[in-house]
Design an enzyme around this catalytic site. Structure first.
Site, PDB file in Angstrom:
ATOM      1  N   CYS A   1     -14.524 -38.716  33.511  1.00  0.00           N
ATOM      2  CA  CYS A   1     -14.057 -39.554  34.609  1.00  0.00           C
ATOM      3  C   CYS A   1     -12.589 -39.225  34.884  1.00  0.00           C
ATOM      4  O   CYS A   1     -11.771 -39.220  33.961  1.00  0.00           O
ATOM      5  CB  CYS A   1     -14.202 -41.029  34.221  1.00  0.00           C
ATOM      6  SG  CYS A   1     -13.603 -42.192  35.465  1.00  0.00           S
TER       7      CYS A   1
ATOM      8  N   CYS B   1     -12.788 -48.244  32.579  1.00  0.00           N
ATOM      9  CA  CYS B   1     -13.485 -46.977  32.333  1.00  0.00           C
ATOM     10  C   CYS B   1     -14.337 -47.039  31.071  1.00  0.00           C
ATOM     11  O   CYS B   1     -13.905 -47.563  30.044  1.00  0.00           O
ATOM     12  CB  CYS B   1     -12.468 -45.845  32.217  1.00  0.00           C
ATOM     13  SG  CYS B   1     -13.216 -44.205  32.202  1.00  0.00           S
TER      14      CYS B   1
ATOM     15  N   HIS C   1     -16.646 -41.237  46.492  1.00  0.00           N
ATOM     16  CA  HIS C   1     -15.904 -40.975  47.722  1.00  0.00           C
ATOM     17  C   HIS C   1     -14.747 -41.958  47.845  1.00  0.00           C
ATOM     18  O   HIS C   1     -14.932 -43.164  47.710  1.00  0.00           O
ATOM     19  CB  HIS C   1     -16.852 -41.068  48.921  1.00  0.00           C
ATOM     20  CG  HIS C   1     -17.892 -39.989  48.887  1.00  0.00           C
ATOM     21  ND1 HIS C   1     -19.057 -40.096  48.150  1.00  0.00           N
ATOM     22  CD2 HIS C   1     -17.914 -38.764  49.459  1.00  0.00           C
ATOM     23  CE1 HIS C   1     -19.753 -38.982  48.284  1.00  0.00           C
ATOM     24  NE2 HIS C   1     -19.085 -38.161  49.073  1.00  0.00           N
TER      25      HIS C   1
ATOM     26  N   CYS D   1     -16.849 -42.526  36.305  1.00  0.00           N
ATOM     27  CA  CYS D   1     -17.920 -43.101  35.494  1.00  0.00           C
ATOM     28  C   CYS D   1     -18.534 -44.272  36.251  1.00  0.00           C
ATOM     29  O   CYS D   1     -17.996 -44.730  37.261  1.00  0.00           O
ATOM     30  CB  CYS D   1     -17.374 -43.562  34.136  1.00  0.00           C
ATOM     31  SG  CYS D   1     -16.323 -45.024  34.224  1.00  0.00           S
TER      32      CYS D   1
ATOM     33  N   CYS E   1     -15.975 -47.296  36.674  1.00  0.00           N
ATOM     34  CA  CYS E   1     -14.887 -47.048  37.627  1.00  0.00           C
ATOM     35  C   CYS E   1     -15.421 -46.948  39.051  1.00  0.00           C
ATOM     36  O   CYS E   1     -14.801 -47.445  39.996  1.00  0.00           O
ATOM     37  CB  CYS E   1     -14.127 -45.784  37.249  1.00  0.00           C
ATOM     38  SG  CYS E   1     -13.112 -45.949  35.763  1.00  0.00           S
TER      39      CYS E   1
END
Length: 95
Positions: free
Chosen positions: A17, A25, A36, A56, A59
């Site tokens: 990540c 996280c 995105h 991940c 997140c």
């Protein structure tokens, strides 16, 4: 024109990540997807695949929430790290 690339999307699989949001996280590359992060043209639309980071599952869910603005500096850092991976692997070429 919006960039769409199956290769960029697939490149997220198994990556660490790059968001690494503190306290969120899960640091599990098995859950990493392409997230995105760019400005889109309307509600429910995504930016191009070139404006994305490795994230991940935890997140990704966090930046997809209304709290995205709270993580602007993390997103910019992650975008740079993600694009560097693409440049190093030849998926993104800078002329």
């Amino acid at each position: 024109m919006k960039v769409k690339s199956n290769k960029l999307r697939a490149s997220a699989q198994g990556q660490d990540c790059t968001l690494r949001l503190t306290g969120i996280c899960n640091f599990n590359p098995e859950t990493t997807v392409l997230c995105h992060v760019g400005v889109s043209s309307g509600f429910g639309t995504k930016s191009g695949d070139n404006m994305a980071v490795f994230g991940c599952s935890k997140c990704h869910a966090e930046i997809d929430s209304s709290a995205r603005h709270s993580y602007a500096s993390d997103i910019v850092r992650a975008l740079g790290e993600t694009q560097q991976v693409w440049i190093n692997s030849g998926l993104m070429v800078v002329k």
